[in-house]
Design an enzyme around this catalytic site. Structure first.
Site, mmCIF file in Angstrom:
data_model
loop_
_atom_site.group_PDB
_atom_site.id
_atom_site.type_symbol
_atom_site.label_atom_id
_atom_site.label_comp_id
_atom_site.label_asym_id
_atom_site.label_seq_id
_atom_site.Cartn_x
_atom_site.Cartn_y
_atom_site.Cartn_z
ATOM 1 C CB ALA A 6 29.411 74.996 33.453
ATOM 2 C CB ALA A 7 31.135 79.255 30.485
ATOM 3 N N GLY A 8 33.703 76.793 29.987
ATOM 4 C CA GLY A 8 34.916 76.369 29.478
ATOM 5 C C GLY A 8 34.965 75.695 28.278
ATOM 6 C CD GLN B 160 34.997 75.144 43.017
ATOM 7 O OE1 GLN B 160 35.309 74.069 42.488
ATOM 8 N NE2 GLN B 160 34.642 76.122 41.919
ATOM 9 C CB VAL C 152 38.440 67.929 35.535
ATOM 10 C CG1 VAL C 152 39.230 67.892 33.816
ATOM 11 C CG2 VAL C 152 37.530 66.332 35.549
ATOM 12 N N GLY C 153 40.265 70.048 36.986
ATOM 13 C CA GLY C 153 41.156 71.267 36.848
ATOM 14 C C GLY C 153 42.225 70.831 37.374
ATOM 15 C CG ASN C 154 45.757 69.925 35.069
ATOM 16 O OD1 ASN C 154 45.604 68.853 35.807
ATOM 17 N ND2 ASN C 154 45.777 70.058 33.824
ATOM 18 C CG HIS D 129 46.741 64.941 35.019
ATOM 19 N ND1 HIS D 129 46.695 64.194 33.861
ATOM 20 C CD2 HIS D 129 46.758 66.033 34.619
ATOM 21 C CE1 HIS D 129 46.625 64.908 32.860
ATOM 22 N NE2 HIS D 129 46.238 66.088 33.429
ATOM 23 C CG ASN E 262 44.374 76.145 40.769
ATOM 24 O OD1 ASN E 262 42.976 76.277 40.229
ATOM 25 N ND2 ASN E 262 45.347 76.359 40.028
ATOM 26 C CG ASP F 216 47.094 60.930 32.275
ATOM 27 O OD1 ASP F 216 47.572 62.027 31.848
ATOM 28 O OD2 ASP F 216 46.266 61.211 33.480
#
Ligand SMILES: NC(=O)c1ccc[n+]([C@@H]2O[C@H](COP(=O)([O-])OP(=O)(O)OC[C@H]3O[C@@H](n4cnc5c(N)ncnc54)[C@H](O)[C@@H]3O)[C@@H](O)[C@H]2O)c1
Ligand SMILES: O=C(O)C[C@H](O)C(=O)O
Length: 327
Positions: A12-14, A112, A129-131, A187, A105, A159
């Protein structure tokens, strides 16, 4: 006003978090009649920055924002949550191999997934969303066996929106005039943005542009747009990524328009020869809060080859996380 819906945003802080939270709190994601309770999940060193963002959210006095919790504990973050936006991920660092990235990751998306499985609301919807987004979604999904598989999705919408803009600019028309766009596969640079099923004026866009432009300009421009943004901005796309996340969840909850579809990475049921269980980009419609893969589209040899290549990359990522013991 209904009861508040709990929305959890990780990372959230990104920079995507900063572009996303204000739009969620203003009602652009779940609509003007749905109050939201925000849960911000961050790593411990970023909690202070997340508090700063929460202070700014307070300062907006959004009528729909019923509260904000900030935590570094996934179990607290996903407790009773109905919409989880998994944005926080480990970026590739200098000298980092693909396996290192997947392992790092896995350390984020496995716990999570477990926390979502244990404490999220029954109607949980997850957007990763995170790659690498598709494979991170596969890791999380595997560790949430009690959550129906179709609640785990990964983002292809950025995309999709990029492809709409490129096609509209080529034809000199508005983006809203292009329908039935699809991004197939991963993606990543292997994705396949499909102009053979996209339409303008009731006809395939592919019939209205030169094949050379489609193959050698359109596809690489869309597929490598993320890298072009990083090159230009010195940071990866943030506002456009947040915008795509809003579009994805809004359509998931509210439904897609008649006669049109969007792109999302959903768990494959084997459609179009994509191995069951892979989380791949497909043409999808949404109704009643669930996605359906659009069926019976013809793929010619050109499209088939592009879809297969991107799906093969996804299968390779799946095999790599299997080898690492992450799924
Ligand atoms: N799918 C897409 O279309 C798309 C588009 C753009 C960016 N991305 C990806 O989105 C991710 C976020 O991008 P950004 O620009 O916001 O990055 P960023 O580095 O600005 O922010 C990421 C945040 O995640 C946090 N984080 C790391 N590990 C965490 C964990 N275990 N739990 C909670 N938070 C954690 C970090 O502290 C950081 O604040 C990246 O992986 C990026 O590649 C995806
Ligand atoms: O963060 C990236 O590597 C790029 C991002 O996924 C994007 O498509 O903009």
């Amino acid at each position: 006003m209904g009861t508040p819906v709990t929305v959890t945003v990780t990372g959230a802080a990104g920079q995507i978090g900063y572009a996303l939270l204000f739009r969620i709190a203003s009602g652009q994601m779940l609509g003007p009649d749905t109050p939201v309770r925000l849960r911000l999940l961050e790593i411990t060193p970023a909690l202070k920055a997340a508090e700063g963002t929460a202070m700014e959210l307070d300062d907006c006095a959004f009528p729909l924002l019923s509260g904000i919790d900030i935590t570094d504990d996934a179990r607290k973050a996903f407790d009773g949550t109905s919409v989880a936006l998994l944005v926080g991920a480990r970026p590739r660092g200098p000298g980092m191999e693909r396996a290192d990235l997947l392992a790092a990751n896995g350390g984020i998306f496995k716990p999570q997934g477990e926390a979502i499985n244990a404490v999220a609301a029954d109607d949980i919807k997850v957007l990763v969303v995170g790659n690498p987004a598709n494979t991170n979604a596969l890791i999380a999904r595997t560790h949430a066996p009690d959550v129906p598989a179709d609640r785990f999705t990964a983002m292809m919408r950025l995309d999709h929106n990029r492809a709409l803009s490129q096609a509209a600019q080529k034809l000199g028309v508005g983006v809203a005039d292009i329908t039935r766009m699809t991004i197939w596969g991963n993606h990543s640079a292997s994705q396949y943005p499909d102009l053979f099923h996209a339409q303008f004026g009731g006809r395939p866009v592919a019939e209205q542009v030169e094949h050379d432009w489609l193959e050698n300009t359109f596809i690489p421009t869309v597929a490598k747009r993320g890298a072009a943004i990083i090159d230009a901005r010195g940071a990866s796309s943030a506002a456009s990524a947040a915008n795509a996340a809003i579009d994805h969840v809004r359509d998931w909850v509210a439904g897609t328009p008649e006669d049109d579809w969007v792109s999302a990475a959903v768990v494959s049921d084997g459609s179009y020869g994509v191995p069951e269980g892979l989380i791949s980009g497909f043409p999808v419609t949404s109704s009643g809060g669930s996605w359906q893969i659009v069926q019976n589209l013809e793929l010619d040899d050109f499209s088939r080859g592009k879809v297969d290549a991107s799906v093969a990359e996804l299968a390779g990522e799946r095999d790599a996380i299997k080898e690492l013991g992450l799924i």
